[in-house]
Design a protein around this motif. Structure first.
Motif, PDB file in Angstrom:
ATOM      1  N   ASN A 148      -4.838  43.723  19.737  1.00  0.00           N
ATOM      2  CA  ASN A 148      -4.661  42.639  18.771  1.00  0.00           C
ATOM      3  C   ASN A 148      -5.956  42.362  18.005  1.00  0.00           C
ATOM      4  OD1 ASN A 148      -3.031  40.514  17.562  1.00  0.00           O
ATOM      5  ND2 ASN A 148      -4.446  39.133  18.597  1.00  0.00           N
ATOM      6  N   ASN A 207      -6.164  44.854  15.343  1.00  0.00           N
ATOM      7  CA  ASN A 207      -5.266  44.492  14.234  1.00  0.00           C
ATOM      8  C   ASN A 207      -5.867  43.402  13.379  1.00  0.00           C
ATOM      9  OD1 ASN A 207      -3.187  46.200  14.686  1.00  0.00           O
ATOM     10  ND2 ASN A 207      -1.929  44.743  15.816  1.00  0.00           N
ATOM     11  N   THR A 250      -6.919  43.604   9.307  1.00  0.00           N
ATOM     12  CA  THR A 250      -6.299  42.782   8.262  1.00  0.00           C
ATOM     13  C   THR A 250      -7.263  41.736   7.709  1.00  0.00           C
ATOM     14  OG1 THR A 250      -5.410  41.289   9.921  1.00  0.00           O
ATOM     15  CG2 THR A 250      -3.984  43.053   9.187  1.00  0.00           C
ATOM     16  N   LEU A 285       1.878  35.246  17.031  1.00  0.00           N
ATOM     17  CA  LEU A 285       2.056  35.694  18.413  1.00  0.00           C
ATOM     18  C   LEU A 285       2.777  34.642  19.256  1.00  0.00           C
ATOM     19  CD1 LEU A 285      -1.414  37.379  19.050  1.00  0.00           C
ATOM     20  CD2 LEU A 285       0.781  38.515  18.766  1.00  0.00           C
ATOM     21  N   ASP A 338       5.200  33.141  18.261  1.00  0.00           N
ATOM     22  CA  ASP A 338       6.598  33.249  17.857  1.00  0.00           C
ATOM     23  C   ASP A 338       7.093  31.968  17.177  1.00  0.00           C
ATOM     24  OD1 ASP A 338       8.820  34.782  17.560  1.00  0.00           O
ATOM     25  OD2 ASP A 338       9.758  34.145  19.420  1.00  0.00           O
ATOM     26  N   ILE A 354      11.502  38.291  19.514  1.00  0.00           N
ATOM     27  CA  ILE A 354      10.369  37.621  18.876  1.00  0.00           C
ATOM     28  C   ILE A 354      10.451  37.942  17.381  1.00  0.00           C
ATOM     29  CG2 ILE A 354       8.819  37.507  20.863  1.00  0.00           C
ATOM     30  CD1 ILE A 354       7.439  39.995  19.895  1.00  0.00           C
ATOM     31  N   GLN A 355      10.096  36.984  16.558  1.00  0.00           N
ATOM     32  CA  GLN A 355      10.309  37.154  15.122  1.00  0.00           C
ATOM     33  C   GLN A 355       9.015  36.982  14.326  1.00  0.00           C
ATOM     34  OE1 GLN A 355      12.538  34.042  13.190  1.00  0.00           O
ATOM     35  NE2 GLN A 355      11.754  32.483  14.520  1.00  0.00           N
ATOM     36  N   GLU A 403       0.809  44.044   9.321  1.00  0.00           N
ATOM     37  CA  GLU A 403       0.054  43.372  10.385  1.00  0.00           C
ATOM     38  C   GLU A 403       1.006  42.835  11.458  1.00  0.00           C
ATOM     39  OE1 GLU A 403      -1.924  39.923   8.853  1.00  0.00           O
ATOM     40  OE2 GLU A 403      -2.553  39.212  10.814  1.00  0.00           O
ATOM     41  N   GLN A 404       2.099  42.223  11.029  1.00  0.00           N
ATOM     42  CA  GLN A 404       3.011  41.607  11.991  1.00  0.00           C
ATOM     43  C   GLN A 404       3.706  42.651  12.864  1.00  0.00           C
ATOM     44  OE1 GLN A 404       5.389  39.267   9.290  1.00  0.00           O
ATOM     45  NE2 GLN A 404       4.090  37.451   9.539  1.00  0.00           N
ATOM     46  N   LYS A 409       2.527  45.597  13.530  1.00  0.00           N
ATOM     47  CA  LYS A 409       1.502  46.141  14.435  1.00  0.00           C
ATOM     48  C   LYS A 409       1.267  45.189  15.601  1.00  0.00           C
ATOM     49  CE  LYS A 409      -0.950  49.365  11.465  1.00  0.00           C
ATOM     50  NZ  LYS A 409      -2.165  49.634  10.698  1.00  0.00           N
ATOM     51  N   ASN A 410       1.404  43.894  15.339  1.00  0.00           N
ATOM     52  CA  ASN A 410       1.325  42.923  16.448  1.00  0.00           C
ATOM     53  C   ASN A 410       2.426  43.176  17.468  1.00  0.00           C
ATOM     54  OD1 ASN A 410      -0.895  41.524  15.576  1.00  0.00           O
ATOM     55  ND2 ASN A 410       0.256  39.931  14.531  1.00  0.00           N
ATOM     56  N   THR A 440       1.352  46.108  19.549  1.00  0.00           N
ATOM     57  CA  THR A 440       0.317  45.805  20.552  1.00  0.00           C
ATOM     58  C   THR A 440       0.893  44.954  21.686  1.00  0.00           C
ATOM     59  OG1 THR A 440      -0.457  43.889  19.312  1.00  0.00           O
ATOM     60  CG2 THR A 440      -1.613  45.936  18.945  1.00  0.00           C
ATOM     61  N   ARG A 441       1.952  44.211  21.386  1.00  0.00           N
ATOM     62  CA  ARG A 441       2.598  43.426  22.457  1.00  0.00           C
ATOM     63  C   ARG A 441       3.585  44.281  23.252  1.00  0.00           C
ATOM     64  NH1 ARG A 441       4.493  37.654  20.207  1.00  0.00           N
ATOM     65  NH2 ARG A 441       5.084  37.402  22.382  1.00  0.00           N
TER      66      ARG A 441
END
Lengths: 329, 338
Positions: free
Chosen positions: A50, A53, A57, A299, A301, B75-76, B88-89, B91-92, B95-96
């Motif tokens: 993370n 990332n 960005t 993250l 959510d 998850i959204q 980016e989202q 890729k998140n 990574t999760r």
């Protein structure tokens, strides 16, 4: 000692909150506290992946925000930054694309695309600066209208279509984090040096503080303002290189929604909307803080609407702090 | 203090740099366990480009319901129309270590880097409603058959136009031509009207870029230039408020069967279209079967995880709803749901 650092002497008996408010390190402190506070509760927030990332960005936004910092210091604002990014994006893609690019397949494609992007960014910046200084138009109106014009131009030129098939070397500039960092570090160091150690930097702060006084003191105010917008345009072009490389395609609507992030991160960092105050390091802190918020809320959510509200609230708070700092002297 | 803060920032960035550098060279994680194996509930990352229209909101709600029904965690992330933010989202998500990704891409090209990243991480990725450009990146796209469904809808409208016994001047509202769905719908419209030159003459093609203000301005201009315009097709139902506003202003918003009625057709099947159908103003709309598409997306992810073959494209045939089959079809129309 820089012009920004010489603004006002601090009274010795100031209370802790006042000292914190005046502190150059407030945003960095807030970023660290925010990170430490949320890391235990936010899945993956502190993970290596993370953070990678986040960095990839954060860097393009930082480059765009550096340009905004220069313009804010001189007492202006550049609302056209996002349209410059979009226009540069399609320009570079139109030159380098393996599909339909003017130099498709040529070894000169990537350097020519980069040169064309920088030229477009610089020219739009020059236009902004000249319009503001020659015709004495408010920067807000000039850059708002150039934003509309160049956004429309980018869409019209491409008929709303993205341009893909970019050379791998071009994509790597935004897609490989280490390469992006290698590009951004000297850029940031150079901008920091120019602002803090050069005559041009002192002229920028002096113009932002009080253009009349600066003019009387022999500062070429009009030239300084024009140069600030040219630099902002060039930095927006570099941001376009990074964003386009990340997306592996040129887009006429690239960065269309980023204006709030660019101006917001700069203001959060401590650059003043009233001119005469700002530093590259502060802007980096602002970008880090804004991206930390964005990343963590994603993250967690949380819904899109919640994220927008929180980000808007944080930027509003930063603008209020800026006004408060000015009142506190 | 100044140097301490610079050092702290440098340390933070250095850690992130090492993370970033390590990330690009890191070996891909092992393939996920096969579906059905015992373990915690699977997590599916759902990334939408926007929630700007009712279609996307209804689709996101349908994903929540479908994944909840199958005991899958969702998850959204919403990218607010920004392709780089979407990269980016997603890729998140990677990574999760989510177990599958559903994505409504901002555009067909900018989604390719994240599809490749998902491929490298062995995470199945499905594109909802918008297919990617051709590339070596592997994904499944679940899309409406925009061309066929539009052609069917417009053909129905042409049939109604023939019943009037006269030739109609037509207008089409075209979407963002960077969106392959908009292109499919435009082509479907053109194919249908090409087969009926004796009934339809297209006098206005309004580019909207999926923007209501542009649509309204375009319709007002077209109605001024062609006051006898009597046939309108919009590439998306979300533009109907603009059309209704312009028609009302021109005194031409009439119910089906009333003198002066302008034949109206659309695509999507949203709540506005449903209300207009129920009130008798709309002739027909092509309905994307959101529930079919959502179910197909989840099936594709689970099948891919189970090692079953998954097609590159799954087509939603959709259906045309019109005044003649309103009661029969409304249960499947997502815009008709309260």
């Amino acid at each position: 000692m820089t012009a920004a650092a010489t603004t006002h002497p601090q009274p010795e008996a100031a209370s802790l909150p006042v000292r914190l408010l005046r502190s150059e390190h407030l945003v960095l402190l807030l970023s660290a506290l925010y990170f430490l506070a949320l890391a235990p509760f936010t899945p993956g927030f502190a993970s290596v992946g993370n953070l990678g990332n986040l960095l990839s960005t954060l860097l393009p936004l930082f480059v765009a925000a550096m340009g905004q910092t220069v313009v804010l210091i001189v007492g202006g604002i550049d609302l056209s930054a996002t349209s410059i990014i979009a226009l540069c994006s399609i320009t570079g893609a139109a030159v380098a694309s393996g599909d339909q690019g003017w130099l498709a397949g040529s070894p000169l494609a990537v350097p020519a695309a980069l040169a064309a992007m920088l030229a477009v960014g610089g020219l739009v910046g020059l236009f902004n600066g000249l319009a503001i200084t020659r015709f004495r138009m408010p920067p807000f109106i000039v850059t708002l209208t150039t934003m509309m014009f160049f956004s429309g131009l980018a869409i019209w030129l491409t008929r709303s279509r993205n341009i893909g098939q970019l050379p791998a070397a071009f994509n790597a500039l935004g897609g490989k984090t280490w390469l992006t960092l290698l590009l951004c570090l000297p850029l940031a160091a150079g901008a920091h040096f120019m602002l803090s150690r050069s005559v041009w930097g002192r002229w920028l702060y002096a113009t932002g503080h009080n253009p009349r006084a600066a003019l009387v003191s022999g500062v070429p105010v009009a030239g300084v303002v024009v140069s600030a917008y040219v630099v902002a345009g060039l930095l927006a072009a570099v941001a376009a290189v990074l964003y386009t490389g990340q997306a592996e395609s040129g887009s006429p609507v690239l960065a269309q929604r980023l204006l709030l992030d660019i101006v917001g991160a700069t203001v959060i960092g401590g650059a003043s909307l009233f001119g005469g105050r700002g530093r590259i390091l502060w802007t980096l802190c602002g970008v880090v803080f804004l991206k930390l918020i964005d990343n963590s809320l994603n993250l967690l959510d949380l819904s899109h609407f919640t994220i927008m509200m929180v980000k808007g609230g944080v930027i509003l708070l930063a603008a209020m702090l800026d006004a408060l700092r000015r009142r506190l002297g | 203090m100044k140097h301490a803060s610079i050092s702290a920032l440098a340390c933070l960035l250095a850690a992130a740099w090492l993370a970033g550098c390590g990330r690009s060279d890191a070996p891909a994680p092992a393939p996920p366990p096969a579906a059905g194996s015992a373990g915690p509930a699977l997590t599916i990352g759902v990334s939408f480009e926007t929630l700007q229209t009712g279609f996307w909101v209804a689709s996101l709600d349908a994903f929540k319901a479908e994944l909840g029904r199958r005991n899958l965690k969702m998850i959204q992330a919403i990218a607010d129309g920004d392709a780089n933010r979407q990269i980016e989202q997603v890729k998140n998500f990677i990574t999760r270590k989510v177990d599958g990704i559903v994505m409504v891409p901002k555009d067909a090209k900018a989604c390719l880097p994240v599809i490749k990243a998902a491929n490298a991480a062995h995470i199945p990725i499905v594109l909802f409603n918008r297919p990617p450009d051709k590339s070596d990146a592997k994904s499944t796209a679940v899309v409406a058959d925009n061309f066929a469904l539009t052609k069917e809808t417009v053909t129905y409208m042409i049939g109604e136009a023939r019943k009037t016994g006269r030739k109609h001047k037509a207008m089409v509202l075209i979407g963002d031509l960077g969106d392959i769905n908009a292109i499919g719908r435009r082509d479907g419209f053109e194919a249908a009207v090409r087969e009926a030159p004796e009934t339809i003459e297209v006098v206005a093609r309004v580019p909207t870029e999926w923007n209501q203000e542009k649509a309204q301005a375009g319709v007002v201009n077209a109605l001024q230039a062609h006051p006898d315009l009597s046939f309108i097709f919009t590439s998306s139902d979300f533009l109907f408020p603009s059309i209704v506003s312009a028609l009302t202003g021109a005194g031409k918003y009439k119910k089906v069967g009333e003198p002066g009625h302008v034949l109206l057709g659309g695509f999507d099947g949203d709540a506005t279209a449903w209300q207009m159908l129920a009130d008798g103003y709309l002739d027909a709309t092509g309905v994307q079967d959101v529930y079919f598409e959502v179910e197909a997306c989840v099936n594709a992810i689970l099948d891919a995880r189970a090692g079953k073959p998954v097609p590159e494209i799954v087509k939603d045939p959709g259906f045309v709803i019109h005044q003649g089959n309103l009661k029969e079809k409304s249960a499947r129309m997502w815009g008709a749901k309260k």
